[in-house]
Write a protein that holds these residues in place. Structure first.
Motif, PDB file in Angstrom:
ATOM      1  N   ILE A  60       0.737  -1.215  -0.030  1.00 12.06           N
ATOM      2  CA  ILE A  60      -0.124  -0.073   0.028  1.00 12.06           C
ATOM      3  C   ILE A  60       0.893   1.261   0.198  1.00 12.06           C
ATOM      4  N   GLY A  61       2.151   1.381  -0.086  1.00  8.90           N
ATOM      5  CA  GLY A  61       3.217   2.252   0.000  1.00  8.90           C
ATOM      6  C   GLY A  61       4.444   1.795   0.312  1.00  8.90           C
ATOM      7  N   GLY A  62       5.037   3.081   0.912  1.00  6.71           N
ATOM      8  CA  GLY A  62       6.571   2.915   1.516  1.00  6.71           C
ATOM      9  C   GLY A  62       7.522   3.610   0.561  1.00  6.71           C
ATOM     10  N   GLN A  63       8.734   4.296   1.198  1.00  2.00           N
ATOM     11  CA  GLN A  63       9.714   4.789   0.259  1.00  2.00           C
ATOM     12  C   GLN A  63      10.399   3.694  -0.256  1.00  2.00           C
ATOM     13  N   ALA A  64      11.258   4.276  -1.242  1.00  2.00           N
ATOM     14  CA  ALA A  64      12.339   3.630  -1.847  1.00  2.00           C
ATOM     15  C   ALA A  64      13.571   4.398  -1.969  1.00  2.00           C
ATOM     16  N   TYR A  70      11.472   0.334   1.111  1.00  5.01           N
ATOM     17  CA  TYR A  70      11.003   0.361   2.534  1.00  5.01           C
ATOM     18  C   TYR A  70       9.216   0.062   2.177  1.00  5.01           C
ATOM     19  N   VAL A  72       5.336  -0.963   2.545  1.00  5.23           N
ATOM     20  CA  VAL A  72       4.617  -1.219   3.615  1.00  5.23           C
ATOM     21  C   VAL A  72       3.290  -2.056   2.741  1.00  5.23           C
ATOM     22  N   ARG A 139       5.969  -3.186   7.743  1.00  9.01           N
ATOM     23  CA  ARG A 139       6.731  -2.426   7.005  1.00  9.01           C
ATOM     24  C   ARG A 139       8.307  -2.825   6.856  1.00  9.01           C
TER      25      ARG A 139
ATOM     26  N   ALA B 113       0.607   5.658   4.652  1.00  5.15           N
ATOM     27  CA  ALA B 113       1.777   5.053   4.160  1.00  5.15           C
ATOM     28  C   ALA B 113       2.695   6.011   3.239  1.00  5.15           C
ATOM     29  N   ARG B 114       1.967   7.377   3.057  1.00  2.00           N
ATOM     30  CA  ARG B 114       2.437   8.257   1.983  1.00  2.00           C
ATOM     31  C   ARG B 114       3.017   9.411   2.955  1.00  2.00           C
ATOM     32  N   MET B 118       6.560   7.217   6.903  1.00  2.00           N
ATOM     33  CA  MET B 118       6.314   6.014   5.811  1.00  2.00           C
ATOM     34  C   MET B 118       6.123   6.807   4.470  1.00  2.00           C
ATOM     35  N   ARG B 119       6.431   7.934   4.571  1.00  2.00           N
ATOM     36  CA  ARG B 119       6.329   8.690   3.211  1.00  2.00           C
ATOM     37  C   ARG B 119       7.187   8.141   2.189  1.00  2.00           C
ATOM     38  N   ASP B 120       6.262   8.318   0.934  1.00  2.00           N
ATOM     39  CA  ASP B 120       6.926   7.702  -0.223  1.00  2.00           C
ATOM     40  C   ASP B 120       7.425   8.466  -1.184  1.00  2.00           C
TER      41      ASP B 120
END
Lengths: 144, 124
Positions: A60-64, A70, A72, A139, B113-114, B118-120
């Motif tokens: 559903i998301g998470g940074q790269a 990372y 989620v 996560r 999650a953004r 947890m920021r995208d």
């Protein structure tokens, strides 16, 4: 001049490989693979796939970042009984938290470095059905 | 030659007060409004539905009356809640067996999650 990196492996593929490796009961029992127990989409009939469990994976998301992803991920556990769904959720969570995990993908080894559980699995309503659902949010830290 | 020794003594009480202060409340509130706006954009919307109760208009932000407390350290922190006040919130967020969105849309989950930790950041 730029460096081209190898793309991150898809977290769904990594988790499927890891889950089937750690829990042989999740391997499809039908030869054609139609009796799958881990996927990114719900099958038409959960009941046909929830013995022993059906596990739904959904990023559903998470940074790269440059070297680490990372994701989620929501993980849903669908089983015939409340106790079975709870036990699978608990066992899989414990396994995932036992990091690091090294996952063989083709000729590459991918390291799942860390697992956090911002929302531990709990039962969510799944009405008019015999099957019960637990779902949690995870996560991960995965190296390139 | 004089020797100056510097030591650090942590002041938990002062830091605890800071974490409950307006200085911290402001960015947390901003982040929760950001979550609300993203969730609003992710919510299914049918413009033909004229009953006036569109789910996308029913997200509310409110300060949590009970400050968030970590399990490990009982140190209260300012916290805000983003709430989907629609009666079908759980069904659309997480999905139901007989709903069109069986898997769930996860508007709040995806929005959360953004933002913040947890920021995208991919592509930014």
């Amino acid at each position: 001049m730029s460096n081209d990196y190898t793309p991150f492996e898809d977290i769904h593929d990594l988790l499927m490989l890891l889950l089937v490796e750690k829990f042989p009961a999740l391997e499809p029992t039908a030869l054609d693979g139609s009796d799958f127990h881990v996927d990114i989409e719900l099958p038409d009939s959960i009941e046909d796939h929830s013995d022993p469990v059906f596990i739904l994976l959904d990023r559903i998301g998470g940074q790269a970042e440059q070297f680490t992803d990372y994701p989620v991920v929501d993980i849903g556990f669908y089983a015939a009984t409340w106790a079975a769904a709870r036990d699978w959720a608990r066992d899989v969570t414990a396994m995932l938290q036992g990091t690091p995990h090294i996952i063989q993908v083709g000729d590459r080894k991918i390291v799942l470095e860390r697992t956090e559980v911002p929302s531990a699995p709990l039962e969510l309503p799944w009405n008019d059905s015999e099957s019960r659902r637990f779902q949690g949010t995870y996560r991960f830290s995965v190296r390139r | 030659m004089p020797v100056v020794k510097v030591t650090y003594v942590e002041d938990n009480e002062s830091f605890g007060a800071f974490m409950m202060s307006q200085q911290v409340a402001h960015p947390v509130e901003q982040a929760s409004h950001e979550v609300r706006l993203i969730a609003r954009g992710l919510t299914p919307y049918d413009e033909k539905d004229q009953d006036g109760l569109h789910m996308r208009d029913m997200f509310v932000v409110q300060r949590d009356p009970v400050p968030w407390v970590s399990v490990k350290k009982p140190a209260p922190r300012v916290s805000y809640l983003v709430i989907n006040a629609h009666r079908a919130a759980a069904a659309i967020e997480f999905g139901l067996k007989k709903a069109a969105k069986r898997k769930g849309v996860r508007m709040l989950g995806r929005a959360g999650a953004r933002v913040g930790q947890m920021r995208d950041q991919a592509g930014t």
